[in-house]
Every structure is written in structure tokens, then in C-alpha cells.
Design a protein around this motif. Structure first.
Motif, PDB file in Angstrom:
ATOM      1  N   GLU A  75       0.867  -1.092   0.001  1.00 53.78           N
ATOM      2  CA  GLU A  75       0.004  -0.144  -0.051  1.00 53.78           C
ATOM      3  C   GLU A  75       0.951   1.270  -0.045  1.00 53.78           C
ATOM      4  OE1 GLU A  75      -2.295  -0.384   3.394  1.00 53.78           O
ATOM      5  OE2 GLU A  75      -4.056  -1.236   2.174  1.00 53.78           O
ATOM      6  N   GLU A  76       1.868   1.065   0.850  1.00 54.76           N
ATOM      7  CA  GLU A  76       2.777   2.401   0.803  1.00 54.76           C
ATOM      8  C   GLU A  76       3.420   2.842  -0.461  1.00 54.76           C
ATOM      9  OE1 GLU A  76       5.244   2.358   4.459  1.00 54.76           O
ATOM     10  OE2 GLU A  76       6.912   3.382   3.387  1.00 54.76           O
ATOM     11  N   ILE A  83      -5.944   6.171  -0.628  1.00 55.23           N
ATOM     12  CA  ILE A  83      -5.890   6.663   0.791  1.00 55.23           C
ATOM     13  C   ILE A  83      -6.674   6.016   1.864  1.00 55.23           C
ATOM     14  CG2 ILE A  83      -6.276   8.753   2.162  1.00 55.23           C
ATOM     15  CD1 ILE A  83      -5.470  10.348  -0.547  1.00 55.23           C
ATOM     16  N   SER A  87      -7.845   2.628   1.853  1.00 56.36           N
ATOM     17  CA  SER A  87      -7.245   1.676   1.862  1.00 56.36           C
ATOM     18  C   SER A  87      -6.205   1.852   3.112  1.00 56.36           C
ATOM     19  CB  SER A  87      -6.914   0.953   0.737  1.00 56.36           C
ATOM     20  OG  SER A  87      -5.952  -0.089   0.841  1.00 56.36           O
ATOM     21  N   ILE A  88      -5.361   2.668   2.933  1.00 57.35           N
ATOM     22  CA  ILE A  88      -4.462   2.635   3.982  1.00 57.35           C
ATOM     23  C   ILE A  88      -4.825   3.321   5.346  1.00 57.35           C
ATOM     24  CG2 ILE A  88      -2.409   4.545   4.687  1.00 57.35           C
ATOM     25  CD1 ILE A  88      -1.217   4.262   1.832  1.00 57.35           C
ATOM     26  N   HIS A 103      -6.036   0.615   7.533  1.00 54.27           N
ATOM     27  CA  HIS A 103      -5.289  -0.154   8.467  1.00 54.27           C
ATOM     28  C   HIS A 103      -4.242   0.655   9.284  1.00 54.27           C
ATOM     29  CE1 HIS A 103      -5.744  -2.199   4.672  1.00 54.27           C
ATOM     30  NE2 HIS A 103      -6.307  -3.189   5.568  1.00 54.27           N
ATOM     31  N   ARG A 104      -3.948   1.970   9.069  1.00 51.09           N
ATOM     32  CA  ARG A 104      -3.179   2.673  10.122  1.00 51.09           C
ATOM     33  C   ARG A 104      -3.744   3.822  10.728  1.00 51.09           C
ATOM     34  NH1 ARG A 104       2.409   3.555   6.671  1.00 51.09           N
ATOM     35  NH2 ARG A 104       2.369   1.681   5.226  1.00 51.09           N
ATOM     36  N   MET A 160       4.458   6.886   6.510  1.00 51.53           N
ATOM     37  CA  MET A 160       4.763   5.957   5.534  1.00 51.53           C
ATOM     38  C   MET A 160       6.148   5.469   5.295  1.00 51.53           C
ATOM     39  SD  MET A 160       1.527   6.662   2.911  1.00 51.53           S
ATOM     40  CE  MET A 160       0.135   7.351   3.489  1.00 51.53           C
ATOM     41  N   THR A 170       7.968   2.499   6.168  1.00 52.35           N
ATOM     42  CA  THR A 170       8.420   1.174   6.595  1.00 52.35           C
ATOM     43  C   THR A 170       9.513   0.947   5.459  1.00 52.35           C
ATOM     44  OG1 THR A 170       6.536   0.264   4.990  1.00 52.35           O
ATOM     45  CG2 THR A 170       6.273   0.559   7.559  1.00 52.35           C
TER      46      THR A 170
END
Lengths: 494, 103
Positions: free
Chosen positions: A166-167, B83, B85-86, B89-90, B98, B100
Motif C-alpha cells: 500500500e505504501e 488513501i 485503503s491505507i 489499516h493505519r 509511511m 516502512t
């Protein structure tokens, strides 16, 4: 104000139309697939997508040697041009798509990503790439770029709800949209400066365009530099390549880059030859930066996908050398085309091996996972070593021939300093490419290797083509030269 | 009649505001808004160039502005979907969080 219907020759647009239409067709069919039949549907979608690509491929090959256009407007200018340049690039895009399907079927199944929309989005993206090479109008360049990019944003996020995927999609989307803002602003300024959006018309008007034309050309270059991942517009590349599912990374590392170069070459050569003494030095500097940053940063990457991302940045630098020498050397464009063809097979092959090693999504993609690959699967290890040599540019591989033609064009264009930068950075790149070979052959390790037949055949095919391009590059370069010549002739003819 | 350069200045200002928004805002939705501002600046340019251009009988700039609008809508559709979708989860759409993906 009246609207005139342009003259359309459907056969010429057929390659791109088949690919896009096939994608739409598959999406429509999926609506009528019952829940029970979903499993069978997933099994056959890759095959169906391949059939679409094959149909388009037959049509494309039949157009080799053709020189003409369609969507001809009232003033006689075509919006879409079909010449050998476009046909050559279309073949690259269709091969990219086909190879991606072959290496991704088993991978997607294994990682739980078996989503039929992957193939449909890929078809849409390929049709956008094909239009990039055929576009003879700045409006169409913009539309093609978006058609190429938007499906790729979604494909990068295919592994949702995984955070990294996703990122990657988010970063790709934000920077991609940002860069197309620059591109379309540049196109608008070019339109203002020349009064037309057609590439030959732009060429005629650009001389009187003044600073507006210069600003437009500069913004166009920035937009394309983002797309092909040239330094300093490369920041998105490593994150996106690392986070996206590897099959998608393989696809975009070749497709999106070559697509960007396709439109860039046509615009620079056909619309902006008058500004050649401005953009060629600018591209030369951009190319040197790209080569240095890409190759040096790749040295310290422990993640193989990230390493290949920096490697793809570096390869954009080599192609940029060829583009920068295009105004002064007759072989600049053909060297770029040949390089992209060789890069397609070396890079796709390398990613195929990465996919075989990858256990789950983004697990098993560190350099350490390649330890002892020679003992676990000698064939794949040898193939990977061959691809790494080709990407480094060691003879006799396609990568070497590509670099040879690029450097030759640069020397003809009197870009000696850039050639030296290219050779030195190639030598640096040997360190990180050969480190993979060292890890595979000299260190011990274990782990599963997933190499189904389709992937093995793809790897074998990529090895074969890379070797052929390395041993007998002459005839292939002649083909690339034929593809480039017509682009140049159009400049001469106006 | 208002000279062309005024329109171009407005468009350039709008483009710069959008650019600033993309670079300075931390929220992904605000970044997307910045991108939309940049595209709208292009539209002002296109229509102005068409109106003041050499070929006002050919509605190239107008037709093109429609294309840009359509593409912007398609981009926004994809972007907002990503956006959302993100966010699920977060619970956050801050771009800086973001992070990671790094070596």
C-alpha cells in the motif's frame, strides 16, 4: 467553431486497440462469472490475457516497415503515427507483458495475490505504453502517460492489505500525479508558445516560441525524468520497487521506463530538434548524475529488489547517454532502442529469478537468501549470474552490446567526458552485480526455490536472447537502426 | 480586454500554490489537493492560450482542458481509494508516517 471527424484507419491503431479492448472485454466477462466458476476463471485469465497480447503482436509485426498515421485531422496531420520506431517499441511492450505473465502466474498463486484484475490492469497499462510510442500529438502523450501510470498505481498496491504494498502504491501515486502535473504544465506552455499540440507543428513553431517554449520544454523534461527515474527525480523508485509485488516491479521496471523514453525520444527528436543544443547538454548532465547516484547507492543495498531499483535508475542513465547524443550522432536513437531491447531481457530474467527465490510476498528478497543457490538450483544460479553479467556489461552479453553502441554514439557526439563517466560507473556496478554471483556460488545456505515450467522457460528464453544479442549484435542493431531512421527522416521531412 | 499575461500569472501562481501544497503538506489528502491545483492551473493556461492563440477557430485548448479534467478525476478516484485503503489499516494518512520502506 466546428468539429471535424478525423480520418481513422483502424488497422493502424489495432495493436493498442486490441490490447485495451481485450482488457475491457475480460473485465466485462468477469461480471458474468458465477461464484462457483471463479476458481476456473482465475486459472484461465492469464492464458486469455496472453491470447490478447499474441493477437496484438501479430498485428504489430505485420506493421513493420509501414510508415503512416491515422486519426488525421483537417490540416492533414495524424495524431497517431505508425512507423518502425513505434512498431519496435510496441514489440518491446508486448514482450514485456508476455514475459511478465509467464513469470507471475505461479508467483501470484503462491503468494495469495491471484486477482484477475492484475492481468486486465496490465493490459490497460500496455496499451498506454504503446500509445506513448505512437503519439504524434502532445495531448495524446499526456493521455497515454496517464493510461500507462494509473493502472500501475493500482498494481503496486495489489498486495493490499500488506503495508509495504500500500505504501508503495501511495508513494507511486503521489509522485506520479505530481510529475504528470509538471508534464502537462510543460505541454500547455509548449502549446501556448507554438499554437499547436502536434509534434511537427511544434517543431515549426518552437523557434519563435521564446522563453515560453524553453520553459515548456524544461517542464516536459522534468515530467519525463520522473517517469524514467532519472536523478534527481528518482526518489520514488527504490520504495516503489521494493514495496510492490515483485511481478509488478518486473513489469514496471521495464515497461514504464521504456514507455517514458518512447514519448521522450519522439518529442525531443520530432518536436524539439530546434532546441537540441539546449536539451542535449541538460540531458548529458542528468545522465551523469543518474549514473553516479544509481550505481553508487546500489552498492550498499542488502535487499535485492532495492538493489535492482537502483540498478534500473543507473540503466536509465545509460539510455539517457544515448538520448543526449541523439542530436549529434546518427546512431543515438538506435543505440537507445537497442539498449532498451537488451535491458528488457536481462532485467526480466533477473526478476524472474528473484520471483523464484521469493517465498512469500517480500520475504526472501534479501541478498542472504541467495546463499548457496548454485547448490540448490544450478540452472537458475547460472542464469542469474548471466543476467548480472549482462547488466554489468561484460561481453558476450546483450548488456555489453547495448553499452557498446551507447558509448559509440556518445563518442560520435563528442561527449567524451560522459563516456568516461559511463565506463567508470559500469565498473563500479560490477561490484554489486557480481556480489550476487559470489553469494550464490561461494556461500552456503538453504531455502526453497519455486521454479515452475513457465518460469524456467522464460528464464531460458531471456538467457537465449541476451546471449544472441551479445554474440551477434550486428543484425539486431540494424533492425534498431531501421526503427530509428524513420524517426529521424520525419525530422528532415518536417 | 485583459491581456494574456494576467491569466498566465494567475495560472503560474495557482501552480506554485499547488506545488507548495504537495511539498509542504503532510496529509496525503492535502497533497492530492495540491496536485489538483496544479492540474487546474494547467486548465487556465490551456483555455487562455486557446482564446488568445493564433487558431481560436480550432477548439484544441478547450477540448484538451476537458481531457485534463477527466484525467484528474480518474487520478483522484484511484488516489482516494488508495488513501482510504491505507487509512483503514493505519488510522492515519500522514505521508511521513509511511516509512516502512527503506534499506
Amino acid at each position: 467553431m466546428e468539429f471535424q471527424v478525423p480520418t481513422i484507419n483502424i488497422l493502424l491503431i489495432a495493436p493498442a486497440a486490441i490490447v485495451a479492448g481485450w482488457g475491457v472485454l475480460l473485465m466485462l466477462i468477469e461480471l458474468f462469472i458465477s461464484d462457483e466458476a471463479q476458481e476456473q476463471w482465475r486459472q484461465i485469465v492469464p492464458g486469455l490475457a496472453l491470447v490478447g497480447l499474441a493477437l496484438a503482436f501479430i498485428q504489430t509485426v505485420g506493421l513493420w516497415g509501414y510508415d503512416g498515421g491515422t486519426f488525421i485531422l483537417a490540416d492533414g496531420h495524424p495524431m497517431i503515427v505508425v512507423d518502425n520506431f513505434a512498431t519496435f517499441l510496441n514489440i518491446i511492450f508486448l514482450l514485456t507483458g508476455a514475459l511478465t505473465i509467464f513469470i507471475s502466474v505461479d508467483f501470484l498463486r503462491r503468494t495469495g495475490l491471484e486477482r484477475p484484475e492484475f492481468y486486465m490492469l496490465m493490459l490497460f497499462s500496455i496499451s498506454g505504453m504503446m500509445l506513448m510510442g505512437m503519439a504524434n500529438d502532445l495531448i495524446l502523450v499526456f493521455l497515454a502517460l496517464e493510461l500507462l501510470s494509473i493502472p500501475l498505481y493500482i498494481m503496486s498496491g495489489l498486495a493490499w492489505p500488506r503495508t509495504d504494498s500500500e505504501e508503495s502504491a501511495m508513494k507511486y501515486f503521489l509522485l506520479g500525479a505530481f510529475s504528470s502535473g509538471f508534464l502537462v504544465y510543460g505541454i500547455a506552455l509548449t502549446y501556448g508558445a507554438t499554437g499547436t499540440t502536434q509534434l511537427p507543428g511544434v517543431m515549426a513553431g518552437i523557434a519563435n516560441g521564446g522563453s515560453l517554449a524553453l520553459a515548456g520544454a524544461a517542464l516536459l523534461l522534468v515530467g519525463f525524468a520522473f517517469k524514467v527515474a532519472a536523478v534527481p527525480f528518482h526518489m520514488w523508485t527504490p520504495d516503489v520497487y521494493q514495496g510492490a509485488p515483485t511481478a509488478v516491479t518486473a513489469f514496471m521496471s521495464v515497461g514504464a521506463k521504456v514507455g517514458g523514453f518512447a514519448a521522450m525520444l519522439r518529442i525531443l527528436i520530432i518536436a524539439l530538434p530546434g532546441l537540441g543544443d539546449v536539451w542535449a547538454p541538460a540531458l548529458a548532465v542528468l545522465s551523469a548524475l543518474t549514473l553516479i547516484v544509481g550505481n553508487v547507492v546500489a552498492l550498499v543495498q542488502p535487499n535485492i529488489k532495492r538493489m535492482l531499483a537502483y540498478s534500473s535508475i543507473a540503466h536509465a542513465g545509460y539510455i539517457l547517454i544515448a538520448v543526449a547524443s541523439a542530436p549529434a550522432s546518427p546512431d543515438g536513437v538506435s543505440a537507445a532502442l537497442f539498449y532498451m531491447f537488451a535491458y528488457l531481457f536481462s532485467n526480466m530474467g533477473a526478476f524472474a529469478v528473484v520471483i523464484a527465490i521469493e517465498r512469500k510476498t517480500n520475504e526472501g528478497v534479501m541478498l542472504d537468501d541467495y546463499k548457496g543457490l548454485a547448490k540448490r538450483h544450478l540452472g537458475l544460479a547460472l542464469a542469474m549470474a548471466f543476467f548480472m553479467l549482462s547488466l554489468t556489461g561484460v561481453p558476450p552479453t546483450g548488456g555489453f552490446s547495448g553499452k557498446f553502441f551507447v558509448f559509440k554514439a556518445a563518442i560520435e557526439a563528442n561527449l567524451i567526458w560522459l563516456t568516461i563517466v559511463g565506463v567508470i560507473t559500469s565498473a563500479i556496478s560490477g561490484y554489486y552485480y557480481l556480489r550476487v554471483v559470489y553469494t550464490m556460488f561461494m556461500q552456503d545456505g538453504d531455502g526453497e526455490v519455486a521454479a515452475p515450467e513457465a518460469l524456467k522457460w522464460t528464464v531460458g528464453f531471456a538467457v537465449l536472447v541476451t546471449a544472441v544479442l551479445g554474440f551477434i549484435p550486428g543484425p539486431w542493431f540494424d533492425i534498431a537502426r531501421q526503427a530509428a531512421l524513420q524517426g529521424m527522416q520525419m525530422v528532415a521531412g518536417g | 480586454m485583459i491581456p494574456l499575461s494576467w491569466y498566465l500569472l494567475v495560472a503560474a501562481a495557482l501552480f506554485s500554490i499547488g506545488l507548495y501544497g504537495v511539498l509542504a503538506r503532510r496529509n496525503a489528502v492535502a497533497i492530492l489537493m495540491g496536485v489538483e491545483l496544479m492540474l487546474n492551473a494547467v486548465n487556465i493556461n490551456l483555455v487562455a492560450f486557446w482564446r488568445y492563440g493564433r487558431f481560436p477557430e480550432q477548439p484544441v485548448g478547450l477540448a484538451w482542458a476537458v481531457f485534463v479534467l477527466t484525467v484528474a478525476a480518474a487520478e483522484a478516484a484511484v488516489g482516494l481509494a488508495l488513501i482510504i485503503s491505507i487509512y483503514r489499516h493505519r488510522d492515519s494518512v500522514v505521508a511521513e508516517e509511511m516509512d516502512t520502506l527503506k534499506n
